[in-house]
Design an enzyme around this catalytic site. Structure first.
Site, PDB file in Angstrom:
ATOM      1  N   SER A 140       0.875  -1.187   0.000  1.00  0.00           N
ATOM      2  CA  SER A 140       0.000   0.000   0.000  1.00  0.00           C
ATOM      3  C   SER A 140       0.902   1.223   0.000  1.00  0.00           C
ATOM      4  O   SER A 140       2.061   1.144   0.459  1.00  0.00           O
ATOM      5  CB  SER A 140      -0.862   0.019   1.270  1.00  0.00           C
ATOM      6  OG  SER A 140      -1.432   1.307   1.455  1.00  0.00           O
ATOM      7  N   TYR A 155      -1.171  -0.577  10.639  1.00  0.00           N
ATOM      8  CA  TYR A 155      -1.450  -0.940   9.235  1.00  0.00           C
ATOM      9  C   TYR A 155      -0.314  -0.444   8.351  1.00  0.00           C
ATOM     10  O   TYR A 155       0.217  -1.198   7.528  1.00  0.00           O
ATOM     11  CB  TYR A 155      -2.792  -0.339   8.801  1.00  0.00           C
ATOM     12  CG  TYR A 155      -3.168  -0.677   7.365  1.00  0.00           C
ATOM     13  CD1 TYR A 155      -3.443  -1.987   6.980  1.00  0.00           C
ATOM     14  CD2 TYR A 155      -3.254   0.322   6.394  1.00  0.00           C
ATOM     15  CE1 TYR A 155      -3.780  -2.299   5.662  1.00  0.00           C
ATOM     16  CE2 TYR A 155      -3.601   0.028   5.080  1.00  0.00           C
ATOM     17  CZ  TYR A 155      -3.864  -1.290   4.723  1.00  0.00           C
ATOM     18  OH  TYR A 155      -4.199  -1.592   3.418  1.00  0.00           O
TER      19      TYR A 155
END
Ligand SMILES: NC(=O)c1ccc[n+]([C@@H]2O[C@H](COP(=O)([O-])OP(=O)(O)OC[C@H]3O[C@@H](n4cnc5c(N)ncnc54)[C@H](OP(=O)(O)O)[C@@H]3O)[C@@H](O)[C@H]2O)c1
Length: 280
Positions: A140, A155
């Site tokens: 990501s 995350y």
């Protein structure tokens, strides 16, 4: 009927990015192994892809939070027909670390970090031996946000791990003709947001990419031989500059003595020698 690309195993294939990878890889002639927990969704996807493309599709129902199920997927990855692993299954637990439930944090790290690593490790020896294949890790853009976390610190850190793991593993496997690609999507319109208690529609819509566009771009990046693909990044030289700046640090991050600014100064202003300069 196999069209000669071999078999791609896609984790998290029941929804979002993984389901689109399954679709696009089937159209490119890959047979598929679809991995996720929701068997009904996997069956519906399998039926559509078999009807539309004629490739072989296999369902491997697995909860990747479960040790036995992880071993089942690893065992399937040892088979000779495997030519691609798409390490896509992931979750996003949102919120500040101090308020985060420890078990949910642990589950996120297990899935995004530990499982992705184990599956790559399981598939790599066979690919290396056959001198052919690809490992695609869905990281990501949060991987490179540093001290400006998005969604949550954990995350972002899990995706930073996956980026570092991909880059390092690619160096290890390149001599065997095996490619490792890290894909760094920005905000992509999937259920992940809702599952994490976040409203994607509250974000400025000009930063949200449709899932099909994201996966198509990532596959073009792979075709072009990219090892890190940021689908939204307009100018790839910005990524090259980032890597160049990082590489410029390397000759200088390990020396016999601490840097000048860290050498102790006594109360009277006289600089003390570093430890290595003592005689006794
Ligand atoms: N959407 C974004 O904006 C975005 C941006 C950057 C990166 N990513 C990354 O892209 C990847 C895919 O996310 P997505 O957006 O497509 O999310 P999604 O729509 O929520 O899909 C997640 C997939 O992972 C599977 N999964 C979750 N937990 C699992 C478990 N314990 N065992 C097996 N499978 C499990 C889910 O299947 P089941 O529920 O059926 O098990 C589902 O197929 C993730 O790694 C995510 O971090 C997403």
């Amino acid at each position: 009927m196999s069209k000669g690309q071999g078999t791609a195993l896609v984790t998290g294939a029941s929804a979002g990015i993984g389901a689109v990878y399954a679709d696009r890889l089937a159209r490119r002639g890959y047979d598929l192994v679809l991995v996720a927990r929701d068997e009904a969704k996997l069956k519906a996807l399998m039926a559509r892809l078999v009807a539309e493309t004629g490739v072989k599709v296999e369902i491997l129902r697995a909860d990747l939070a479960n040790a036995d199920d992880i071993r089942k997927v690893e065992t399937r990855l040892y088979s000779d027909d495997i030519t691609m692993l798409v390490n896509n299954a992931g979750i996003a637990v949102a919120g500040p670390t101090i308020a985060m439930n420890s078990e949910r944090l642990d589950a996120m790290i297990q899935l995004n970090v530990v499982v992705a690593t184990r599956l790559a490790r399981a598939v790599a020896p066979g690919l290396a031996q056959r001198r052919k294949g690809d490992i695609v890790n869905i990281a990501s853009v949060v991987a490179i946000r540093g001290d400006q976390p998005a969604i949550s610190v954990g995350y972002g850190a899990s995706k930073a791990y996956l980026l570092a793991f991909s880059e390092g593993l690619d160096s290890e496997l390149a001599p065997y003709g095996v490619r490792v690609q890290a894909v760094l999507p920005g905000v992509t319109r999937t259920e992940l947001w809702e599952k994490g208690g976040l409203d994607i529609n509250a974000l400025p819509q000009d930063i949200v990419m449709e899932t099909g566009d994201m996966v198509d771009a990532a596959l073009v990046g792979l075709d072009q031989g990219e090892r890190v693909t940021i689908p939204a990044l307009p100018d790839v030289s910005d990524w090259v500059a980032f890597k160049t700046a990082r590489a410029a640090l390397l000759p200088n991050v390990s020396h016999r003595l601490p840097a000048e600014r860290y050498r102790r100064t006594s109360a009277d202003g006289v600089r003390q020698p570093g430890r290595g300069e003592h005689n006794g």
